[in-house]
Design an enzyme around this catalytic site. Structure first.
Site, PDB file in Angstrom:
ATOM      1  NE  ARG A  69     -40.183 -29.032  24.005  1.00  0.00           N
ATOM      2  CZ  ARG A  69     -40.233 -27.848  23.411  1.00  0.00           C
ATOM      3  NH1 ARG A  69     -39.323 -26.941  23.697  1.00  0.00           N
ATOM      4  NH2 ARG A  69     -41.175 -27.573  22.543  1.00  0.00           N
ATOM      5  CG  HIS A  73     -39.401 -32.521  20.611  1.00  0.00           C
ATOM      6  ND1 HIS A  73     -39.970 -31.442  19.975  1.00  0.00           N
ATOM      7  CD2 HIS A  73     -40.065 -32.638  21.794  1.00  0.00           C
ATOM      8  CE1 HIS A  73     -40.932 -30.926  20.735  1.00  0.00           C
ATOM      9  NE2 HIS A  73     -40.998 -31.632  21.846  1.00  0.00           N
ATOM     10  CG  ASP A  74     -33.457 -37.676  17.808  1.00  0.00           C
ATOM     11  OD1 ASP A  74     -33.575 -37.389  16.596  1.00  0.00           O
ATOM     12  OD2 ASP A  74     -32.684 -38.553  18.217  1.00  0.00           O
ATOM     13  CB  VAL A  77     -39.479 -37.140  14.211  1.00  0.00           C
ATOM     14  CG1 VAL A  77     -39.544 -36.921  12.700  1.00  0.00           C
ATOM     15  CG2 VAL A  77     -40.540 -36.299  14.914  1.00  0.00           C
ATOM     16  N   GLY A  79     -37.433 -42.178  14.824  1.00  0.00           N
ATOM     17  CA  GLY A  79     -36.694 -42.910  15.846  1.00  0.00           C
ATOM     18  C   GLY A  79     -35.538 -42.102  16.400  1.00  0.00           C
ATOM     19  CG  ASP A  81     -32.821 -40.622  13.231  1.00  0.00           C
ATOM     20  OD1 ASP A  81     -33.258 -39.677  13.942  1.00  0.00           O
ATOM     21  OD2 ASP A  81     -33.152 -40.788  12.048  1.00  0.00           O
ATOM     22  CD  GLU A  92     -36.479 -34.915  12.404  1.00  0.00           C
ATOM     23  OE1 GLU A  92     -36.408 -34.846  13.656  1.00  0.00           O
ATOM     24  OE2 GLU A  92     -36.189 -35.941  11.768  1.00  0.00           O
ATOM     25  CG  ASN A  98     -38.818 -30.114  16.498  1.00  0.00           C
ATOM     26  OD1 ASN A  98     -39.201 -30.574  17.577  1.00  0.00           O
ATOM     27  ND2 ASN A  98     -38.666 -30.874  15.418  1.00  0.00           N
ATOM     28  CG  HIS A 194     -44.719 -32.118  31.212  1.00  0.00           C
ATOM     29  ND1 HIS A 194     -45.954 -32.187  30.612  1.00  0.00           N
ATOM     30  CD2 HIS A 194     -43.817 -32.119  30.202  1.00  0.00           C
ATOM     31  CE1 HIS A 194     -45.801 -32.235  29.298  1.00  0.00           C
ATOM     32  NE2 HIS A 194     -44.515 -32.189  29.022  1.00  0.00           N
ATOM     33  CB  THR A 195     -41.778 -33.430  37.685  1.00  0.00           C
ATOM     34  OG1 THR A 195     -41.733 -33.028  39.048  1.00  0.00           O
ATOM     35  CG2 THR A 195     -40.431 -34.023  37.305  1.00  0.00           C
TER      36      THR A 195
END
Length: 335
Positions: A69, A73-74, A77, A79, A81, A92, A98, A194-195
């Site tokens: 995750r 999430h990185d 937003v 890319g 980085d 962030e 987050n 999500h498994t």
């Protein structure tokens, strides 16, 4: 019921049962084995990261899903980085989606180990990508080859965080993925993470009691699941109990195609998960993944593709000494 901004957090987890070696196509300046021969010793920095991740995941299996995750999430937003790792009053990390992200300390621990063996060479962005790959393997999802060569970003602003919400329709979610150069199949595969992992009552409680302000539950939810989730998440309760995203509880920490089988049976917990199995745009792909055994390999391919989103390479960005601060002392972070 309209969800709050805090409900925009997607719990993006893991992968399958067979060991797989997959060599992805190179993206821009990224390449498999980028760090080979770049250190003074013969140390393999990927092995160092793998050891750090294994130490932590073996103590807390839920960290594997958290690291997947974190990578998602990185990358969504600015890319891939490592901007999500930076500290600051309005970075962030402070954005509502987050606030429930974890695994930052695992990346910091891996970075410290890497710096001891190979100082100033390996980016935090690459460590996130490696850690996600290792988390997948530790969850029996097979091993795919990670392309490396990313550099770390200098800007991290909460105002830039615009992640797809769990209450999105398939079309809305597809629009968000498309902006990142990811297609419909990539979306179905990546949400299949999500498994493994968990969500919380806040993110789906409207489906249980007041779906779309109807005063009734979501009619697409299996009645037995509805009863179970209402017991776990009582109406008007402040309880925010964790709930497995894959309702085959024998598969909670294993990355396989069980998640797709569950949503075909109307046992999806998040709204977007259930809609994948019902929407004409995605239901055939979901059925194919539920009835075949190719999910782990295809998930690895989608992770590699996502890992190449808007990366910084060459002379761009920096190589941070510590993952939560930039090496630049100026106010380039904007907070």
């Amino acid at each position: 019921m309209k969800m709050s901004a805090a409900a925009a957090a997607l719990a993006l987890p893991l992968i399958g049962l067979i060991l797989v070696n997959f060599t992805g196509q190179c993206h821009a300046a990224l390449q498999v084995g980028f760090y080979k021969d770049k250190c003074m010793s013969d140390t393999d920095v990927e092995d160092i990261v793998s050891s750090a991740v294994a130490r932590r995941v073996n103590r807390d299996r839920g960290l594997a899903a958290a690291l997947i995750r974190l990578h998602f999430h990185d990358c969504f937003v600015n890319g891939c980085d490592a901007s999500i790792l930076l500290d600051g009053a309005s970075s962030e990390k402070t954005a509502p989606p987050n606030l429930s992200v974890r695994g930052y300390d695992v990346i910091e621990e891996a970075k410290r180990d890497v710096e001891e063996a190979c100082p100033g060479v390996v980016s935090c962005a690459d460590i996130i990508a490696m850690a996600a790959r290792d988390a997948v393997e530790l969850s029996e999802g097979g091993r795919y080859n990670v392309e490396t060569g990313r550099r770390d970003g200098l800007i991290s602003l909460a105002s830039n965080v615009d992640l797809p919400s769990p209450t999105f329709s398939v079309s809305q979610s597809m629009a968000a993925f498309s902006k990142k150069g990811l297609n419909l199949t990539d979306m179905v595969l990546l949400l299949g993470g999500h498994t493994v992992g968990f969500t919380h009552c806040l993110l789906f409680q409207d489906r249980l009691y007041n779906f779309q302000n109807s005063g009734k539950p979501d009619p697409t939810m299996d009645l037995m699941l509805l009863k179970q989730l209402r017991f776990i998440c009582p109406q008007n309760s402040t309880r925010n109990t964790p709930v497995s995203l894959d309702q085959n509880l024998l598969s909670t920490f294993i990355v396989d195609n069980s998640f797709y089988k569950q949503i075909i049976g109307k046992r999806g917990v998040l709204q977007i998960d259930q809609e994948l199995a019902l929407d004409p745009l995605t239901k055939d792909t979901v059925f194919s993944l539920a009835t075949c055994n190719g999910f782990p390999v295809r998930f690895g391919q989608a992770m590699v593709k996502m890992g190449a989103v808007d990366v910084l390479t060459g002379s761009q960005g920096e190589i941070r000494k510590s993952c939560n601060v930039t090496n630049n002392d100026s106010n380039v972070l904007g907070f």
